[in-house]
Design an enzyme around this catalytic site. Structure first.
Site, short mmCIF file in Angstrom:
data_model
loop_
_atom_site.label_atom_id
_atom_site.label_comp_id
_atom_site.label_asym_id
_atom_site.label_seq_id
_atom_site.Cartn_x
_atom_site.Cartn_y
_atom_site.Cartn_z
N SER A 54 0.82 -1.20 0.00
CA SER A 54 0.00 0.00 0.00
C SER A 54 0.86 1.26 0.00
O SER A 54 1.86 1.37 0.72
CB SER A 54 -0.92 0.01 1.23
OG SER A 54 -1.60 1.23 1.32
N LYS A 106 -14.17 -2.73 2.72
CA LYS A 106 -15.03 -1.55 2.48
C LYS A 106 -16.51 -1.89 2.58
O LYS A 106 -17.32 -1.04 2.94
CB LYS A 106 -14.73 -0.96 1.10
CG LYS A 106 -13.35 -0.35 0.96
CD LYS A 106 -13.17 0.24 -0.43
CE LYS A 106 -11.77 0.77 -0.65
NZ LYS A 106 -11.62 1.42 -1.98
N ASP A 143 -13.09 7.81 -1.63
CA ASP A 143 -12.81 7.40 -3.01
C ASP A 143 -13.57 8.30 -3.98
O ASP A 143 -13.08 8.64 -5.06
CB ASP A 143 -13.22 5.94 -3.25
CG ASP A 143 -12.31 4.95 -2.56
OD1 ASP A 143 -11.13 5.29 -2.35
OD2 ASP A 143 -12.77 3.85 -2.24
N PRO A 193 -24.20 -8.37 -16.98
CA PRO A 193 -25.39 -7.49 -16.95
C PRO A 193 -25.90 -7.25 -15.54
O PRO A 193 -26.39 -6.16 -15.23
CB PRO A 193 -26.41 -8.26 -17.79
CG PRO A 193 -25.58 -9.14 -18.68
CD PRO A 193 -24.39 -9.53 -17.87
#
Length: 329
Positions: A54, A106, A143, A193
């Site tokens: 990171s 998250k 984000d 989809p």
């Protein structure tokens, strides 16, 4: 727990105010940061699995040095199963400002917090946990701010026909950023989809229409019309598209940052299109996290420069599966 608030106007109001508005609301974590000393520094960290590569410790370290704050920011390996125990540490151990989260944390964290920002709740992802008084934990998503920062780098107009390539977790933040920018609609090109349908639901909550398009549409190149393209796919997924002609009138936001430039970014560059990469997004979202943790703004350029220097020192690409090759903390 989330408040019963319509996220669309809230998100737009937050974007209009910007990080400076966060800086004006000096909360508990900001006071902890201000009181920290070199002997007893405040703490923050990025959590994930894997997390060793990171860039967040580099970016945050540069920010706190610039601000003159004694904050120790580290990377902590944390699997989803270990997240509740880690959050318990934030609630009970003194000195914690908060943590940054990578996938899949998250989404796992959503049901473990006391409060979730409406925009983060709408997209179903939190990348920032801020510690409040009495161990209160609030979740936010910077984000979105990172992509918004990149958007401002490539265009000074509100895109009318944007296109998102990919329909994973980062595409949700892209939908939110476009909604905040005032885009009435966006197309999403997806392999599945059902993933595009999920993004359409996210868009409905945020006040932006999302239309799913088949992946095969890109087989002959980028279709005519998009005045912005946001690529959220893993490394290599858009390489075939990169071999096709790219219109100069289609700015590109590419969420990958290592190695850089990607094949798609190089194609867009050569065509004369404006391009923003994942490192700019990563720096932009980290600016938001620093503001939440400390109540202070820091120029994104400071973080970007630090991240660029760190990448130049890395002789080899990150290991397979390391999502820090994309614009995550």
């Amino acid at each position: 727990m989330t408040q019963d608030v319509d996220p669309a106007p809230v998100a737009k109001a937050e974007a209009k105010a910007g990080a400076g508005d966060v800086a004006g609301r000096r909360g508990w974590s900001a006071r902890v940061a201000a009181a920290a000393t070199a002997r007893e520094p405040a703490r923050a960290a990025v959590l994930g699995a894997p997390v060793d590569h990171s860039l967040s410790p580099v970016l945050h370290g540069a920010a706190y040095a610039r601000l003159g704050l004694a904050v120790r920011y580290t990377a902590i390996h944390c699997e989803p199963v270990g997240l509740p125990a880690m959050l318990a540490r934030l609630r009970t151990e003194p000195g914690w400002l908060g943590v940054s989260l990578t996938m899949p944390l998250k989404t796992v964290v959503l049901d473990l917090l006391d409060e979730v920002d409406p925009t983060a709740a709408a997209i179903g992802a939190v990348n920032t946990v801020v510690v409040g008084a009495d161990g209160h934990l609030r979740g936010d998503n910077t984000d979105v701010a990172g992509i918004t920062f990149a958007l401002r780098r490539v265009t000074d107009r509100t895109p009318r026909q944007p296109m998102i390539i990919g329909a994973g977790g980062t595409a949700r933040a892209a939908v939110a950023a476009l909604a905040i920018a005032g885009c009435p609609q966006t197309a999403v090109v997806a392999r599945r989809p059902e993933a595009a349908a999920e993004l359409a639901e996210v868009g409905e909550r945020l006040g932006i229409a999302v239309t799913g398009l088949p992946w095969e549409l890109l087989a002959t190149g980028l279709p005519a019309g998009p005045d912005l393209v946001v690529a959220t796919t893993p490394a290599g997924a858009t390489d075939p598209l990169a071999r096709r002609r790219w219109p100069a009138t289609s700015p590109l936001i590419e969420l990958l940052y290592h190695p850089w430039p990607t094949a798609l970014a190089a194609t867009a560059y050569r065509a004369g299109a404006r391009v923003a990469g994942g490192l700019e997004i990563l720096a932009g979202q980290a600016v938001g996290q620093v503001a939440h943790f400390t109540g202070h703004d820091v120029p994104a350029g400071v973080l970007f420069t630090a991240g660029q220097a760190a990448l130049e020192q890395r002789a080899s690409p990150p290991p397979p599966g390391d999502d820090h090759a994309t614009a995550h903390p």
